[in-house]
Design a protein around this motif. Structure first.
Motif, mmCIF file in Angstrom:
data_model
loop_
_atom_site.group_PDB
_atom_site.id
_atom_site.type_symbol
_atom_site.label_atom_id
_atom_site.label_comp_id
_atom_site.label_asym_id
_atom_site.label_seq_id
_atom_site.Cartn_x
_atom_site.Cartn_y
_atom_site.Cartn_z
ATOM 1 N N CYS A 73 0.879 -1.241 -0.041
ATOM 2 C CA CYS A 73 -0.112 -0.035 0.034
ATOM 3 C C CYS A 73 0.705 1.113 0.074
ATOM 4 N N LYS A 74 1.988 1.288 0.863
ATOM 5 C CA LYS A 74 2.874 2.360 0.962
ATOM 6 C C LYS A 74 3.520 2.632 -0.367
ATOM 7 N N GLU A 75 3.836 1.511 -1.148
ATOM 8 C CA GLU A 75 4.427 1.885 -2.379
ATOM 9 C C GLU A 75 3.670 2.228 -3.513
ATOM 10 N N ALA A 76 2.180 1.974 -3.393
ATOM 11 C CA ALA A 76 1.298 2.299 -4.412
ATOM 12 C C ALA A 76 0.734 3.606 -4.112
ATOM 13 N N LYS A 77 1.166 4.064 -2.902
ATOM 14 C CA LYS A 77 0.500 5.365 -2.361
ATOM 15 C C LYS A 77 -0.667 5.675 -2.518
ATOM 16 N N LEU A 78 -1.263 4.652 -1.784
ATOM 17 C CA LEU A 78 -2.904 4.478 -1.676
ATOM 18 C C LEU A 78 -3.313 5.792 -0.734
ATOM 19 N N ASN A 79 -2.945 5.826 0.526
ATOM 20 C CA ASN A 79 -3.190 7.048 1.214
ATOM 21 C C ASN A 79 -2.191 7.423 2.019
ATOM 22 N N PRO A 80 -1.103 8.378 1.834
ATOM 23 C CA PRO A 80 -0.109 8.690 2.527
ATOM 24 C C PRO A 80 -0.296 8.901 4.109
ATOM 25 N N GLY A 98 1.508 6.041 5.101
ATOM 26 C CA GLY A 98 2.922 6.731 4.849
ATOM 27 C C GLY A 98 3.531 6.846 3.604
ATOM 28 N N TYR A 99 4.596 7.364 3.526
ATOM 29 C CA TYR A 99 5.341 7.511 2.145
ATOM 30 C C TYR A 99 6.438 6.348 2.048
ATOM 31 N N SER A 100 6.613 6.225 0.929
ATOM 32 C CA SER A 100 7.738 5.144 0.467
ATOM 33 C C SER A 100 8.987 5.328 1.193
ATOM 34 N N THR A 101 9.786 4.695 1.347
ATOM 35 C CA THR A 101 11.177 4.682 1.999
ATOM 36 C C THR A 101 12.155 5.557 1.327
ATOM 37 N N ILE A 160 11.299 8.302 -0.512
ATOM 38 C CA ILE A 160 10.705 9.677 -0.085
ATOM 39 C C ILE A 160 11.017 10.126 1.155
ATOM 40 N N GLU A 161 11.113 9.122 1.983
ATOM 41 C CA GLU A 161 11.324 9.387 3.479
ATOM 42 C C GLU A 161 12.917 9.563 3.545
ATOM 43 N N GLU A 162 13.785 8.908 2.835
ATOM 44 C CA GLU A 162 15.128 9.266 2.770
ATOM 45 C C GLU A 162 15.462 10.728 2.166
ATOM 46 N N LEU A 163 14.810 10.768 1.237
ATOM 47 C CA LEU A 163 15.082 12.268 0.567
ATOM 48 C C LEU A 163 14.514 13.491 1.538
ATOM 49 N N SER A 164 13.618 13.283 2.080
ATOM 50 C CA SER A 164 12.949 14.397 2.973
ATOM 51 C C SER A 164 13.770 14.307 4.221
ATOM 52 N N LYS A 165 14.617 13.377 4.605
ATOM 53 C CA LYS A 165 15.358 13.441 5.909
ATOM 54 C C LYS A 165 16.609 14.318 5.257
ATOM 55 N N ARG A 207 5.558 15.609 1.429
ATOM 56 C CA ARG A 207 4.377 16.055 0.440
ATOM 57 C C ARG A 207 5.359 16.784 -0.599
ATOM 58 N N LYS A 208 6.317 17.588 -0.330
ATOM 59 C CA LYS A 208 6.876 18.211 -1.138
ATOM 60 C C LYS A 208 8.062 17.649 -1.982
ATOM 61 N N VAL A 209 8.485 16.608 -1.227
ATOM 62 C CA VAL A 209 9.518 15.572 -2.068
ATOM 63 C C VAL A 209 8.739 14.585 -2.926
ATOM 64 N N ASP A 210 7.417 14.370 -2.679
ATOM 65 C CA ASP A 210 6.681 13.807 -3.400
ATOM 66 C C ASP A 210 6.108 14.541 -4.984
ATOM 67 N N TYR A 211 6.088 15.671 -4.557
ATOM 68 C CA TYR A 211 5.591 16.603 -5.561
ATOM 69 C C TYR A 211 6.692 16.793 -6.589
ATOM 70 N N LEU A 212 8.015 17.236 -6.028
ATOM 71 C CA LEU A 212 9.183 17.427 -6.671
ATOM 72 C C LEU A 212 9.673 15.955 -7.582
ATOM 73 N N LEU A 213 9.392 14.931 -7.080
ATOM 74 C CA LEU A 213 9.720 13.919 -7.767
ATOM 75 C C LEU A 213 8.863 13.576 -8.845
ATOM 76 N N GLU A 214 7.623 13.754 -8.732
ATOM 77 C CA GLU A 214 6.326 13.719 -9.875
ATOM 78 C C GLU A 214 6.687 14.586 -10.863
ATOM 79 N N LYS A 215 7.176 15.886 -10.407
ATOM 80 C CA LYS A 215 7.183 16.905 -11.484
ATOM 81 C C LYS A 215 8.634 16.745 -12.190
ATOM 82 N N TYR A 216 9.775 16.599 -11.413
ATOM 83 C CA TYR A 216 10.828 16.562 -12.271
ATOM 84 C C TYR A 216 11.924 15.399 -12.345
ATOM 85 N N GLY A 217 11.244 14.243 -11.651
ATOM 86 C CA GLY A 217 11.967 13.240 -11.652
ATOM 87 C C GLY A 217 12.763 12.885 -10.421
ATOM 88 N N SER A 218 13.875 13.771 -10.076
ATOM 89 C CA SER A 218 14.697 13.641 -9.210
ATOM 90 C C SER A 218 14.843 15.359 -8.677
#
Lengths: 78, 537
Positions: B167-174, B178-181, B183-188, B195-206
């Protein structure tokens, strides 16, 4: 302690020092008292040496002054 | 729902007739022959057969437990019920539900499983005809049911870890899973919200892409503001947009001698935070740490209505503070020649590898005056090292073998000794700043055969009382200067005496030489009287 006793005592200490320096007696073999006595002797010798060095340094300075004066005189004569 | 179905429900509500078990079984058989499935709400010919099936299962259980209200069907009836499959639950397994849900999420990523008013509109976009749309709606409701079932299970604490991670990997309901590992690493790492990290990854890839675009000035308004707000606090020379400004600052701190510096940004930020607000402002404005534009003291002074010298004085005091904080630290080490990989560098790389998972930011500078090829070489080399390092306590590990006491000494300044003002001033005037420095100089002095007291007597205004005080303080820390010199040792005393004897004999020889020289001069000048006088003396 009479003068003779003092002289004998000093001779004994000097002999001990010689034995120690020649390696006949090792530092580990010395007793605490002997160590202390040797230390005092060494310190005394060092003090005397330092005094002598200071005196000789003064005489050297004197010689230096004299020599420089003579050199100036020689230059003037020439 | 169909009209016929509604009528059946109405019939069911008014139904009060008691049906015996044998008749119920006949009705089950009839229904199953039509090819239908018995679920909780299925109704056939006005009979709530779904309810019946549940009731039969429950009542048999109650009878087995020996309680009142149960039923005891005969052997033939039990056989028939088993064959019909009414004694077992006809539900989908959790795996099937999970698969169905995940497939749905993959198929229609725009349509959120969580309640969304625009979901129906979005589904219309996927369907070509009305029939397809109805089908999609049914599928959507089914997926929703699966989702609510899984959420219920999670809230009860019955969801296994493997399902949870799916469910986590499929981003059902964060919010729930919660978020994938990743995203958690990047946010740390970047100190951003998930959410911001997720947004950036979706928009810019990395996030690296995002930073690169920012540095090249290709971001649009909203994202640009977002980047300004978030990235500037992240002091890493590779990812900070104002890296050049930090380069300049580091050069000012360390001077231009070093080519490359590993540098902990954490400490720099700590020091900056300790400053007063005015100092902070002046410092950041001068180096352009926030705006990216460096300013001369003159312009800052004009803007703030203060004198130019006042502005420069403030900035200089701040720099001195920072320099002091780094003076005795082990955090910095310099690599001069990267080309020939020395043992030191190899060791360092190993340490980096060991501390790979730790997350402190370290950044590098390359001296700008070097030619471009060399700069490129350094940067590529460091990028490869950078991949290996996420350093946290590298310096601690590196100096682990060293004596901890020595390390403490190296960090200790004269101020920290706790001396009286007079004694402290004496040492500071003589140019001693750290205890380590003082101890090393004294030990060198003592090695030459001179006493510690001699050393201190040469320092201006350092009398016997002050020397005693300094000695005492040093002994309290654990440094015995006289012990280090070895004066107490009998052997060293003997060596000292011999050295003095040698010195004396040298002096006497020089005296003789001087006397001879003087005699020669006297002979030349014909002045014999003075010579006589001197001999008398």
């Amino acid at each position: 302690m009479s003068i003779f006793d003092e002289f004998e005592e000093k001779n004994r200490l000097l002999k001990l020092q010689k034995d120690y320096e020649n390696g006949i007696i090792l530092e580990e073999e010395l007793t605490k008292k002997q160590k202390e006595e040797l230390m005092n002797l060494y310190n005394e010798q060092i003090r005397n040496l330092e005094d002598e060095i200071a005196r000789s340094k003064v005489t050297l300075k004197m010689y230096k002054n004299k020599i420089s004066k003579k050199m100036e005189k020689l230059k003037k004569n020439n | 729902m169909d009209k016929s179905n509604n009528n059946e429900l109405q019939k069911m509500k008014t139904y009060k007739e008691k049906v015996p078990l044998s008749k119920k079984i006949e009705i089950f058989e009839e229904f199953l022959n039509t090819g239908g499935e018995i679920v909780g709400k299925t109704v056939y010919k006005g009979y709530p057969i779904g309810m019946w099936a549940i009731q039969i299962r429950r009542k048999i259980k109650i009878h087995k437990m020996g309680l009142k209200g149960g039923i005891n069907p005969s052997k033939e009836e039990l056989k028939k019920l088993k064959v019909l499959g009414i004694l077992e639950k006809q539900r989908e397994t959790l795996d099937e539900k999970m698969d169905y849900l995940l497939q749905w999420v993959e198929k229609y990523p725009d349509v959120k499983i969580v309640w969304e008013p625009s979901a129906e509109k979005k589904l219309k976009g996927y369907a070509e005809s009305d029939d397809e749309y109805n089908k999609l709606l049914l599928e959507y409701e089914k997926a929703k049911k699966c989702y609510t079932y899984i959420c219920d299970r999670k809230s009860r604490g019955e969801l296994e870890e493997k399902y949870f991670e799916k469910c986590k990997e499929a981003k059902l309901n964060p919010d729930i899973f919660g978020y994938s590992t990743h995203i958690e690493e990047l946010s740390k790492k970047f100190g951003l919200e998930h959410r911001k990290v997720d947004y950036l990854l979706e928009k810019y890839g990395s996030i690296e892409n995002f930073v690169r675009l920012y540095r090249n000035g290709k971001l649009k308004d909203e994202d640009l503001e977002f980047a300004k707000r978030t990235i500037k606090s992240y002091i890493d020379i590779d990812e900070n947009p104002y890296s050049d400004n930090y380069d300049r600052l580091i050069e000012d701190i360390y001077g231009e001698r070093q080519d490359i510096i590993f540098y902990s940004s954490k400490r720099l930020q700590e020091v900056i935070e300790r400053l007063t607000e005015r100092q902070k402002f002046m410092f950041k404005e001068h180096y352009g740490l926030e705006t990216g534009k460096m300013k001369m003291f003159k312009t800052i002074a004009e803007e703030e209505n203060i004198s130019k010298s006042g502005a420069s004085y403030i900035a200089k005091t701040v720099l001195e503070k920072i320099r002091k904080s780094y003076r005795n630290s082990r955090e910095i080490f310099v690599l001069d020649k990267i080309e020939d990989e020395s043992d030191f560098q190899k060791e360092m790389l190993e340490v980096f590898k060991e501390s790979l998972d730790k997350s402190n930011i370290v950044f590098k500078t390359v001296k700008s005056s070097r030619n471009d090829s060399l700069k490129y070489f350094y940067s590529t080399k460091f990028d490869s090292i950078r991949k290996m390092i996420k350093i946290h306590n590298y310096e601690e590990k590196f100096y682990e073998e060293e004596n901890t006491e020595k390390r403490n000494l190296a960090d200790m300044t004269i101020d920290q000794l706790g001396l009286s003002l007079r004694a402290r001033n004496c040492l500071m005037r003589a140019g001693f700043e750290s205890v380590d420095q003082l101890a090393s100089v004294v030990s060198k002095y003592v090695e030459d055969g001179k006493s510690v007291d001699d050393f201190f007597s040469k320092i201006n205004y350092c009398g016997k009382r002050i020397t005693a005080e300094i000695k005492l303080k040093l002994e309290e820390i654990g440094i015995n200067l006289e012990n280090d010199s070895g004066l107490i040792d009998l052997e060293s005393i003997r060596i000292k005496r011999e050295r003095l004897q040698g010195e004396l004999s040298n002096l006497r020889q020089r005296e003789k030489e001087a006397q001879e020289l003087l005699n020669q001069y006297n002979a030349l000048l014909g002045d014999n009287e003075e010579n006589k006088n001197l001999n008398d003396e």
